[in-house]
Design an enzyme around this catalytic site. Structure first.
Site, PDB file in Angstrom:
ATOM      1  N   ARG A  10      22.842  26.008  -3.346  1.00  0.00           N
ATOM      2  CA  ARG A  10      22.118  25.660  -2.114  1.00  0.00           C
ATOM      3  C   ARG A  10      21.827  24.156  -2.031  1.00  0.00           C
ATOM      4  NH1 ARG A  10      22.561  27.263   2.065  1.00  0.00           N
ATOM      5  NH2 ARG A  10      22.743  25.069   2.559  1.00  0.00           N
TER       6      ARG A  10
ATOM      7  N   LYS B 132      14.512   4.344  10.393  1.00  0.00           N
ATOM      8  CA  LYS B 132      14.170   5.739  10.733  1.00  0.00           C
ATOM      9  C   LYS B 132      15.025   6.685   9.905  1.00  0.00           C
ATOM     10  CE  LYS B 132      12.833   5.000  15.509  1.00  0.00           C
ATOM     11  NZ  LYS B 132      13.281   5.125  16.896  1.00  0.00           N
TER      12      LYS B 132
ATOM     13  N   LYS C  92       8.185  -8.263  15.170  1.00  0.00           N
ATOM     14  CA  LYS C  92       8.067  -7.458  16.375  1.00  0.00           C
ATOM     15  C   LYS C  92       6.868  -7.935  17.187  1.00  0.00           C
ATOM     16  CE  LYS C  92      10.327  -3.661  14.120  1.00  0.00           C
ATOM     17  NZ  LYS C  92      10.558  -2.217  14.082  1.00  0.00           N
TER      18      LYS C  92
ATOM     19  N   GLU D 262      12.636  -9.546  17.085  1.00  0.00           N
ATOM     20  CA  GLU D 262      12.933  -8.506  18.061  1.00  0.00           C
ATOM     21  C   GLU D 262      12.499  -9.031  19.435  1.00  0.00           C
ATOM     22  OE1 GLU D 262      11.811  -4.476  17.064  1.00  0.00           O
ATOM     23  OE2 GLU D 262      11.438  -4.031  19.172  1.00  0.00           O
TER      24      GLU D 262
ATOM     25  N   ASP E  39      16.413  -5.711  22.236  1.00  0.00           N
ATOM     26  CA  ASP E  39      16.048  -4.310  22.383  1.00  0.00           C
ATOM     27  C   ASP E  39      16.056  -3.869  23.845  1.00  0.00           C
ATOM     28  OD1 ASP E  39      15.250  -1.804  21.364  1.00  0.00           O
ATOM     29  OD2 ASP E  39      13.186  -2.235  21.975  1.00  0.00           O
TER      30      ASP E  39
END
Lengths: 285, 285, 285, 285, 285, 285
Positions: free
Chosen positions: C97, C132, C164, C194, C215
């Site tokens: 598994r 992320k 940022k 950014e 962005d």
């Protein structure tokens, strides 16, 4: 703000020193005894480790109370008091050694770094550390370097790429090595080439390296080489600047090297050659 | 035989240095590249850390092959080769720094310890270390002291009981402090009293201490005091002998102190003041 | 070469799944039963996790034997067999598994990354990941991105500096923020800003940023902005080039963005939106 | 109440993301800066991870202050604010990503679970998860399933015994396998047989299995089989009931399967196929 | 197959016993000394811990060689030799104590369990352990219970649900408590009710409990109650059987309880009241 | 003051018992339920573990509130209440078992130690423990011995050197073995020789051993041997006293042995043969 992982290191160090118990203290000091002590400076230099000392004390006994008089990075001289600590006498005696050890080592590093920084003052050249640090204590030793006014070099093999002799040989030369790194390392990782000859340095610049580490060049050689490398950088694709770093520099040569126009001098001396600063804990009568 | 827990320390140190990967090596050296390197001595002193270097290499890559020419504790001089290492070029390059760092530090400690041991040779006096060691590395640094011919003092607060100023004060004097420890510490824990005056030293002997640490006494003072303390010990209950230890001794005074008849000199200098020995790893063409 | 720390992660995951024992297997399969299984591909995409699967098996039972037919990064389609595994039937069943889970997840990430890479093929634009990632699995997920032909963005907050909105505000604007980072971050740390507006982007270039993350700009906006930013970079001190990165890009727009001349597109989609690839373990009769 | 071990997982994840320090934040935000942010919902679904987010924040900085508006399990829609967080601006910025990552993943799982639960509402059939979870995050992902109204299947191999093809073959058939487990597994461990044919299912019931997992049967087949299995269960020793579970069910077929009279549908889809919910952290001006 | 996590436990125990080194052995036995020893049984009972002893030895020194003559679970008597161990004399002496300690404790548990199992032989009643185990050693102690022929009860609070006095009170009675667990615990978790009165036992059966733990009932009371509970179970929904377990049983009453028709007797005595078996390690001359 | 490392042990034990959650409690007790319980003594003896119980409770839930009525080391009898605990009902129920298990075991050890201490009262002879302790729990079990009035023997192989049969044989006799240890063990480590014959005992004294462990001598034999050994000690270099310890003593012989003039009796019985004291947690209605 102490580096992540400091708590785990404190736990390790406390366990190492205390083991199954401080028999001396437990036998002689009653559990409810209260006392106070002050951290007395008996030397001169730059302080580092006060924040850590506080973390050690609180980790062992959250009820120990601190009053801080001096912060990390402060210039200190004989007779200064960095902080007072109050609370359980047992706790103070048990953590004393570990607090002192860290502060003495770290202040020693900060102090020597600071001397190096002063030696190049006004030249725009900055003092960097290296990866030659005590295993397990790197983040703290690099923190001490910052307290002394130095700048950190890469924290580990996973930061910038530094191409040394063997990498260059395996990759088939400077150009191929730089290209290999640019193709597969994380994008923000800079590429630095360690050059041992003028030719390697020139090739590194032409290959697009972000930085060149000039190892064991004499100040005279650098005086000639630095402008030449900057010129080559100006004519490369995108006219990208290059960061020039010298290593293999003896302490007494710092000013001479800084005067060559290089950007950085990296040296392990503040970590490997500094002596422990003389600090002591004085208990109030 | 390396101390228990060495593997955990190696893991910690490898993780610290390698982090998420050695981008330089991974980008430039193919996975199946094979190579060899030798540990070249460029200095003179006593070797320590060879066994650890081997453990580091095997921990990272069990297929790295060692051929040892020199053991820990060996006297070394420029040009000696301590070992050769063969196997994956990537692996050798990645662990090189950590192996060197440990060997340089530990050999530095062994070397300075050895010089101290030589300074007192023939007197019967032995050189001891202290608890002033690098947090997390105590067992390895104390191992290096042994490589240099020194003897270890207590490993931590949980070994012998050492009664210092504050313990004596809280317990109500030397006699009460010694009794308190004898009543509650584990039976094999010896009782050592740190004495700062002749009177304290005498009281310690009379109180039945196993050892007396004579801190910052001059050689002259000791010359007079040592026989006096031995005499008192001879007349105490059971005529128990006492172990006399000096601390606060400068390196140049070692012989003078040893000549006073004391049994032990404890000093943190081999750990806190030794310089890293000059060792390097040379890759075969 | 698997990232450092993989073994600890394997231990954690095995403990999580096995707990105090696989009662089913221990009750029904005799200890000396031997068997074999093959990893069958039932899907199409890019393989990732084979090296890890092998590490998992060996960690649990060093006597499990692998025969590898496909390497990480291989293009796979239905019916392919990645490897066979032979040894204790108990061991194979117990680790099945975990091996599958990792390979399915990682191959899913590699596959989607690969599709993204193909979508921008020929433009010189590269596909990057983000921070992320699944907590605890970052190094493995970033490894899977590399298997799919992507390039890794910074591994954590300790790599490049990414300024940022909030950092810019606190520092008092783009210029001040860039200067602050250059003064105190480790030297090899690049500075990326950014930008959410054209003006911020221009300021970032002028302030000397190494990279600008654009962005949620439209492809049209970028078509105009990119050359303008490159021009400003050419005229800045040292004529340093700037790396331009787009984020907030939908999968169907990849080609359009790549065509704007940007260098990088960063996207979390391969990690957060890929589905597990269909792989299964088939036991031989 | 968060699962045991959550703190260790938080430490691991923080260390992974922060490494030796968030250079960006440390360079630009002063240590004493204070700020506030709110967790803004930009999506619709079921919330999960709020309690964990709070634990993450407190673990990193015990002085961060939370005000909760929504609990785990709450139905959410665009514009909702789950909580506000106040305190050190540095701390909020550093932990932001990890809090979001967990909440987005966990809310995604809870949301898809909830949709599945709604699809079978009123039938008495319950939605279960599987062991296909992200290595290291099982307890948190299973927690998210509960937030969405699902029921947990076994937590690991050490819970119920699940006899699959290979176990049955080695044990010599269904009857022998069930007996083997009943003889040696811990008493509270239920015995579940995974059946791929009607005959296996019938044998499992007759052998005394507590549950039968009917894998990849069509709804039509189940409609006929379920009553037949219940009848056999009624006539077995002690007339013990049997729990019937379907797997291999596509989302669009949930209602059809639930209508067959089975007790449970187990599916890995909420974990392996859910998308991250759109949540963001907004800093107050 | 030893339980997962055994290696970590061995490491912990070795570190606890060896600390910074076995001074006695290191001082007196040369590093290359080779020797052999045999595990001699000086008592009678059931052996447990041999597999663990081997794991301990290999963990400390992979070159220690074992020859096994007896397996865990074997009946032993005075004069038996369980195994011989050959290799480094240092290693054998250092691990001797830990191997013995585990084998003596575990064999003691297995032996007493076996006596209990014999006392109920032929009745169909099985002997179970409890959660009263030594913190940290539960999996090993439960393994020893299996060696003695016992069956394990739940491994921890996360296995079956056991409703005791306080749970029943808070939930509002037996019926409500059983329903609450069935609604939210993982599906394979059985529900067991601890009953202190006949009425509670009857309610538990009617509420659908999988098992009833009859605490401190007399054999006479059980003789009447057991058939009554079975009858009630026969008439409940689905005619589900119920597992009846007795606790609070004194060793001398085992047969009397087993004769009442109950299924299980759970007792902590083999763990909490067994004495260490007399085993010793004999070194060959 | 609890031994260092207790927190890690508590974490281990909580994780072992709770696993992924106490389903019973979570299903039946609401999160905001509050309650109180008291630790009721149902036995007679010496209390140990109260401080640990409090640490366990706080580790799991810092909001649990304790009111202590009895301290570790207190004499207890049936009906005594050691403490009350107030707070979350869930928390109290979840930690109850672990608190009880530790207190029952530790109080059992303290109680039996105390009986042994009473048996030798007035003779000056002290009761010591051994290294035969439960792996992982040594510091806590030795703490319990102290609560009962006993004295701790060495904590591990790294404390005193204890020369046993095999060490003596390898070193080439008692004299050589003692010398070897004195030359290389840490200075504060005492040297103890385990003697099995009168001759060995005499040799040990003459060789300068700090202590002699007289194993399995009869009281009669000791009556003659003890003065003889003391006399030899008086005539050795420095007239050093020797500490005489008996082992292999049955509980009923304690007084007889103590009367022989030996200093110490070491016995593993309080750890290996004590029964768990009867303590229980009573919840308030």
């Amino acid at each position: 703000m102490l580096p992540t992982g400091t708590d785990a290191l404190i736990d390790l160090a406390l366990r190492e020193d205390i083991g199954d118990g401080d028999h001396t203290t437990l036998s002689t000091i009653p559990p409810d005894a209260r006392g106070a002590a002050r951290l007395l400076v008996k030397d001169q230099g730059v302080l580092a480790g006060v924040e850590l000392a506080q973390a050690i004390a609180h980790r062992f006994d959250p009820d120990l109370h601190f009053k801080l008089f001096l912060q990390d990075g402060a210039t200190i001289s004989k007779g200064d008091v960095a902080f007072t600590i109050m609370g359980s006498s047992r706790s103070i005696l048990i953590v004393e050694r570990l607090m002192l050890t860290f502060m003495q080592r770290m202040s020693g590093i900060a102090t020597l770094t600071h001397r190096f920084v002063q030696a190049v003052e006004g030249t725009g050249c900055r003092i960097l550390d290296t990866r030659k640090t005590t295993p397990g204590l790197r983040v703290l030793e690099k923190y001490a370097v910052r307290c002394g006014g130095g700048v950190n070099h890469r924290m580990g093999l996973d930061d910038a790429a530094m191409l040394k002799e063997n990498h260059l040989a395996w990759a088939g030369g400077v150009r191929a090595a730089v290209a290999a790194v640019q193709a597969s390392a994380p994008w923000p990782a800079r590429v630095i080439v360690e050059a041992e000859t003028e030719q390697q340095a020139c090739e590194a610049v032409e290959a697009g390296a972000d930085g060149v580490l000039l190892d064991e060049f004499s100040p005279e050689a650098l005086l000639a080489l630095v402008p030449q490398l900057r010129q080559r950088a100006a004519s490369r694709v995108g006219a990208a600047p290059v960061v020039l770093e010298a290593s293999g520099v003896q302490p007494e040569q710092l000013a001479a090297y800084a005067a060559t126009g290089i950007d950085l001098i990296s040296t392990s001396a503040p970590v490997t050659r500094s002596r422990w600063l003389d600090l002591s804990m004085r208990f109030d009568a």
